[in-house]
Design a protein around this motif. Structure first.
Motif, PDB file in Angstrom:
ATOM      1  N   GLU A 357       0.818  -1.219   0.000  1.00 27.89           N
ATOM      2  CA  GLU A 357       0.000   0.000   0.000  1.00 27.89           C
ATOM      3  C   GLU A 357       0.853   1.271   0.000  1.00 27.89           C
ATOM      4  N   VAL A 358       1.922   1.287   0.799  1.00 26.54           N
ATOM      5  CA  VAL A 358       2.788   2.458   0.847  1.00 26.54           C
ATOM      6  C   VAL A 358       3.471   2.686  -0.487  1.00 26.54           C
ATOM      7  N   GLY A 359       3.937   1.586  -1.103  1.00 32.28           N
ATOM      8  CA  GLY A 359       4.575   1.725  -2.405  1.00 32.28           C
ATOM      9  C   GLY A 359       3.620   2.248  -3.460  1.00 32.28           C
ATOM     10  N   GLN A 360       2.390   1.739  -3.470  1.00 33.58           N
ATOM     11  CA  GLN A 360       1.393   2.234  -4.423  1.00 33.58           C
ATOM     12  C   GLN A 360       1.084   3.716  -4.173  1.00 33.58           C
ATOM     13  N   LEU A 361       1.021   4.087  -2.895  1.00 29.71           N
ATOM     14  CA  LEU A 361       0.771   5.489  -2.580  1.00 29.71           C
ATOM     15  C   LEU A 361       1.869   6.381  -3.133  1.00 29.71           C
ATOM     16  N   ARG A 362       3.103   5.966  -2.982  1.00 33.66           N
ATOM     17  CA  ARG A 362       4.225   6.758  -3.503  1.00 33.66           C
ATOM     18  C   ARG A 362       4.175   6.863  -5.019  1.00 33.66           C
ATOM     19  N   ARG A 363       3.898   5.737  -5.697  1.00 37.41           N
ATOM     20  CA  ARG A 363       3.793   5.777  -7.153  1.00 37.41           C
ATOM     21  C   ARG A 363       2.639   6.691  -7.598  1.00 37.41           C
ATOM     22  N   THR A 364       1.497   6.539  -6.941  1.00 36.79           N
ATOM     23  CA  THR A 364       0.336   7.368  -7.303  1.00 36.79           C
ATOM     24  C   THR A 364       0.625   8.847  -7.066  1.00 36.79           C
ATOM     25  N   PHE A 365       1.316   9.139  -5.961  1.00 36.68           N
ATOM     26  CA  PHE A 365       1.643  10.538  -5.654  1.00 36.68           C
ATOM     27  C   PHE A 365       2.534  11.139  -6.745  1.00 36.68           C
ATOM     28  N   ARG A 366       3.551  10.337  -7.195  1.00 34.05           N
ATOM     29  CA  ARG A 366       4.431  10.839  -8.250  1.00 34.05           C
ATOM     30  C   ARG A 366       3.648  11.120  -9.530  1.00 34.05           C
ATOM     31  N   MET A 367       2.775  10.197  -9.926  1.00 38.37           N
ATOM     32  CA  MET A 367       1.990  10.386 -11.139  1.00 38.37           C
ATOM     33  C   MET A 367       1.047  11.594 -11.007  1.00 38.37           C
ATOM     34  N   MET A 368       0.454  11.764  -9.823  1.00 37.61           N
ATOM     35  CA  MET A 368      -0.457  12.884  -9.617  1.00 37.61           C
ATOM     36  C   MET A 368       0.272  14.222  -9.760  1.00 37.61           C
ATOM     37  N   ILE A 369       1.461  14.340  -9.165  1.00 40.67           N
ATOM     38  CA  ILE A 369       2.201  15.588  -9.240  1.00 40.67           C
ATOM     39  C   ILE A 369       2.630  15.886 -10.663  1.00 40.67           C
ATOM     40  N   GLN A 370       3.025  14.851 -11.407  1.00 42.34           N
ATOM     41  CA  GLN A 370       3.380  15.064 -12.800  1.00 42.34           C
ATOM     42  C   GLN A 370       2.192  15.596 -13.595  1.00 42.34           C
ATOM     43  N   GLN A 371       1.015  15.002 -13.381  1.00 43.00           N
ATOM     44  CA  GLN A 371      -0.177  15.470 -14.091  1.00 43.00           C
ATOM     45  C   GLN A 371      -0.548  16.894 -13.695  1.00 43.00           C
ATOM     46  N   ILE A 372      -0.435  17.201 -12.374  1.00 38.91           N
ATOM     47  CA  ILE A 372      -0.735  18.566 -11.927  1.00 38.91           C
ATOM     48  C   ILE A 372       0.205  19.569 -12.583  1.00 38.91           C
ATOM     49  N   ASN A 373       1.482  19.217 -12.649  1.00 38.83           N
ATOM     50  CA  ASN A 373       2.458  20.114 -13.265  1.00 38.83           C
ATOM     51  C   ASN A 373       2.133  20.362 -14.736  1.00 38.83           C
ATOM     52  N   GLU A 374       1.739  19.298 -15.440  1.00 33.80           N
ATOM     53  CA  GLU A 374       1.382  19.446 -16.852  1.00 33.80           C
ATOM     54  C   GLU A 374       0.116  20.289 -17.017  1.00 33.80           C
ATOM     55  N   LEU A 375      -0.865  20.049 -16.141  1.00 26.26           N
ATOM     56  CA  LEU A 375      -2.102  20.827 -16.218  1.00 26.26           C
ATOM     57  C   LEU A 375      -1.860  22.295 -15.933  1.00 26.26           C
ATOM     58  N   ILE A 376      -0.999  22.596 -14.945  1.00 26.81           N
ATOM     59  CA  ILE A 376      -0.707  23.997 -14.622  1.00 26.81           C
ATOM     60  C   ILE A 376      -0.071  24.694 -15.813  1.00 26.81           C
TER      61      ILE A 376
END
Length: 595
Positions: A357-376
Motif C-alpha cells: 500500500e505504501v509503495g502504491q501510494l508513492r507511485r500514485t503521488f508521483r503520477m499525480m504531481i506530474q499530471q498537476i504540473n502538466e495541467l498547470i
C-alpha cells in the motif's frame, strides 16, 4: 528481588512488537482520559445550567449595549449637524424679508450639507431640517407625516432645549426619530436663539437585526419597550403591539424560567442606562435544553467510538510507520513549497519501491504531481491566449477605416465652419482610436502612452472645463522606457468616472514618477471621494466590477506581469474623502521592443 523485577520489566516491554506497544499505550491513555473526562463532564454539566442563565443575560446586555452604541453614534451625527458652522450660517441668513428665490437657494445648500452627513450612514432613513419659516431641507427620503405629527415633533424637540429627544415609532411613522432644536452660537457668543429643528429618522429594526445577527437571541423573541410602548419589533399593521408584562414574570430579577402562553420560557431582562428602555428576550426552554442533552449524548457516544476505533487502528497503524512514509512526507513538503519538478524525478529509489500500500501510494503521488504540473503549464498557456484574444477582440470591435474617414469628414466640416474646439476634439479622438485599435505593438514607450493620455484629457476638458485640473510631472529621461499599451489612459479614465463625475468642486488628477533601484513607478492620483476599506480590498483582489467593457486593473496587472515578470505590476491606495492613488511599476532600463 525487587531490583531484579524492575530490570526485567523494561526488557520485556522493549521486546514487544510495535503494534503491541502502540496498542498498550493508546489503551492506557484513552482509558485514563475517558475516565477523567467522564468525571469532569459530570461536574461541568452540574454547573452548566447556572452559567447558561448568566451568559444569556450577559448576551442580552451586550446586545442592548450594541444597539444603543449605534444610537449614540447617530446622536453624535445629529450634534455635528446642529453645530455645523455652515448650517448655522445658512439658517441665520433666513428671515421673513428674505426673497423666495434666496430662501430656495439657502435650503438647497442646507440639503447639500445634510447629504454629506447621511450619505454613508446605512441606518439613516432621512435627515430633515425645519427652519423658523417652516421651510424644510431634506436629505434622503422625504417623510409623509401629517401636520399634527410634525407639530408633535417640534413640540417634543423644544422640550430638549437643544438636546436630543427620542420619539418612538407609531402607526403613522414606523421609524425611530431623533429630534433636537438647532440653536445659534457664534464663536464665544452663545445666544442660543432657535434657528430650526433637526429630525433624523432611523431604521431601528435594521440596527437590532444587525446586532442580533449570529447570536442565540436571533432564535428567540426580542422586545424593546419604552414607557409601556413597543419599539421593536415594529408593528407591520395598524394594530399596536402589546408589551409583555415584565414584572409579572421576572419578579424584579434579570433572568428566570417562567410560563408564558402555556409554555416554559427562559426570560432575560435588561434596562438600559442611556435611554431607559427595557430589553426583554424570550427563548423556549425546550429549545435550549434539547441541544444540551443532545450534546451530552454525542460526547459520550463519540468517546466510546473513538476509544474502540483507536484500539483497532493502533496495531495496523504501527505496521505502516516505516521509512518510506518519511520519504514521502519529505517529497510532499517539497511540493508544498511549489517545487513540482522534484516530485517527478526518476531515480533508483522510486523505481525499486515495493508494491504494498505504501509503495502504491508513492507511485500514485508521483503520477499525480506530474499530471498537476502538466495541467498547470497547459492552463497557464491557455489563459495567456484567452487574455490576448479578448484584448484584441476589444480593439477590433469597430471598423477602423470607416471611423477614420468619418472623423476626417467631421474635422473638415468643423474647420470650414470655424469650430476649432470641435476640430481639436475630433483630432484627439482620431489619435485615441488609432492608438487603441492598432495591433502592431503591445509595448510602447512612456512618451507614446502619455500622448494617448493627453489626447484623452483634451477631449475631457471640453466636457468638464474648469472642473478638470490635470497635472503631468514626468521626467524626460523616463519617456523612452517601455510599458504595455493602454496602461495609463484607463487609469485616468477611472479617475474621471469615479472621482470627477461624483464631485461638484474641481477634481485634480496628477501623473508623476519616482525611481527606485531598477524600477520606475508611475503614479496616477486624484483627490476624489476615495474608497471604503471593504471596496478597496475587493479592487485589490480583482472582484470589483468595472464600468462597461473597459480595461480593469486586473487586466493591466496581468499584462505588466506577462511583459516584465512578477516583480512589477499595479498597486492601489485609497482613503475615504482623501482620494485614490494607483502606482504602476515597470523596469527602469531600456530594452528592445517586442510583440
Amino acid at each position: 528481588m525487587r531490583p531484579f523485577m524492575f530490570a526485567i520489566k523494561p526488557s520485556y516491554y522493549a521486546n514487544l512488537k510495535i503494534k503491541h506497544k502502540v496498542f498498550s499505550i493508546i489503551s492506557l491513555v484513552m482509558g485514563i482520559c475517558f475516565l477523567g473526562t467522564y468525571l469532569s463532564l459530570q461536574y461541568v454539566y452540574s454547573i452548566y445550567d447556572e452559567q447558561l442563565y448568566s451568559k444569556s443575560s450577559q448576551l442580552l446586555n451586550l446586545s442592548s449595549s450594541g444597539i444603543e452604541n449605534e444610537l449614540k453614534k447617530l446622536d453624535r451625527i445629529s450634534y455635528n449637524i446642529v453645530t455645523d458652522l455652515r448650517v448655522q450660517e445658512l439658517l441665520l441668513s433666513l428671515n421673513e424679508f428674505t426673497p423666495e428665490f434666496e430662501k430656495y437657494k439657502i435650503r438647497s445648500y442646507v440639503t447639500d450639507r445634510l447629504v454629506q452627513y447621511a450619505g454613508n450612514e446605512k441606518y439613516i432613513y432621512s435627515i430633515e431640517v425645519t427652519d423658523v419659516l417652516s421651510g424644510e431641507a431634506v436629505a434622503g427620503q422625504a417623510s409623509r407625516s401629517s401636520s399634527a405629527k410634525k407639530q408633535m415633533i417640534l413640540n417634543e424637540s423644544a422640550k430638549g432645549e437643544g438636546g436630543t429627544r427620542w420619539i418612538v415609532p407609531d402607526a403613522e411613522d414606523s421609524y425611530l426619530i431623533a429630534a433636537r432644536e438647532i440653536r445659534s452660537y457664534n464663536g464665544t457668543n452663545f445666544d442660543l436663539d432657535r434657528l430650526g429643528t433637526l429630525t433624523v429618522r432611523i431604521y431601528f429594526d435594521r440596527i437590532a437585526e444587525n446586532v442580533l445577527e449570529g447570536t442565540e437571541l436571533k432564535n428567540g423573541d426580542l422586545q424593546v419597550t419604552s414607557n409601556n410602548y413597543v419599539i421593536y419589533p415594529i408593528s407591520k399593521g395598524p394594530e399596536k403591539l402589546t408589551p409583555i408584562p415584565v414584572e409579572t414574570y421576572m419578579d424584579r430579577q434579570d433572568y428566570a424560567i417562567k410560563p408564558y402562553n402555556g409554555q416554559q420560557y427562559f426570560i432575560s431582562q435588561v434596562r438600559s442606562e442611556y435611554l431607559g428602555w427595557t430589553y426583554l428576550s424570550l427563548t423556549p426552554f425546550d429549545k435550549i435544553f434539547t441541544k444540551i442533552i443532545l450534546m451530552k449524548n454525542i460526547l459520550f457516544v463519540s468517546f466510546v467510538v473513538i476509544l474502540l476505533l483507536l484500539m483497532a487502528v493502533a496495531i495496523k497503524f504501527a505496521r505502516t510507520m516505516t521509512k518510506p512514509i518519511e520519504e514521502l512526507i519529505g517529497r510532499m513538503r517539497q511540493v508544498q513549497k511549489g517545487d513540482f519538478s522534484l516530485a517527478g524525478m526518476e531515480n533508483s529509489d522510486w523505481t525499486s519501491i515495493q508494491m504494498d500500500e505504501v509503495g502504491q501510494l508513492r507511485r500514485t503521488f508521483r503520477m499525480m504531481i506530474q499530471q498537476i504540473n502538466e495541467l498547470i503549464t497547459e492552463n497557464y498557456s491557455k489563459q495567456i491566449t484567452i487574455k490576448e484574444t479578448q484584448f484584441k477582440a476589444l480593439q477590433a470591435q469597430i471598423n477602423p477605416h470607416f471611423l477614420y474617414n468619418t472623423l476626417e469628414s467631421i474635422n473638415w466640416l468643423a474647420k470650414s465652419n470655424g469650430q476649432p474646439q470641435i476640430s481639436k476634439m475630433v483630432e484627439s479622438l482620431g489619435f485615441l482610436l488609432r492608438s487603441s485599435i492598432s495591433l502592431k505593438e503591445t509595448l510602447i514607450t512612456v512618451g507614446e502612452e502619455l500622448d494617448i493620455v493627453m489626447n484623452y484629457i483634451t477631449i475631457q476638458r471640453f466636457r468638464f472645463e474648469e472642473r478638470l485640473v490635470f497635472e503631468l510631472d514626468v521626467a524626460e529621461d523616463t519617456r523612452s522606457l517601455l510599458l504595455p499599451k493602454m496602461t495609463l489612459q484607463p487609469l485616468v479614465e477611472n479617475s474621471i468616472h469615479y472621482a470627477l463625475e461624483s464631485m461638484l468642486e474641481p477634481c485634480h488628477i496628477r501623473i508623476w514618477t519616482k525611481r527606485e533601484p531598477g524600477k520606475l513607478i508611475i503614479v496616477v492620483e486624484d483627490n476624489g471621494p476615495g474608497m471604503e476599506a471593504s471596496l478597496l480590498e475587493q479592487v485589490r483582489r480583482g472582484e470589483a466590477p468595472t464600468r462597461g467593457s473597459g480595461i480593469g486593473l486586473s487586466n493591466i496587472e496581468e499584462r505588466i506581469v506577462l511583459a516584465f515578470g512578477e516583480g512589477y505590476g499595479v498597486s492601489i491606495e485609497s482613503e475615504v474623502e482623501k482620494g485614490t492613488r494607483i502606482s504602476i511599476t515597470i523596469p527602469d532600463e531600456m530594452s528592445e521592443r517586442h510583440v
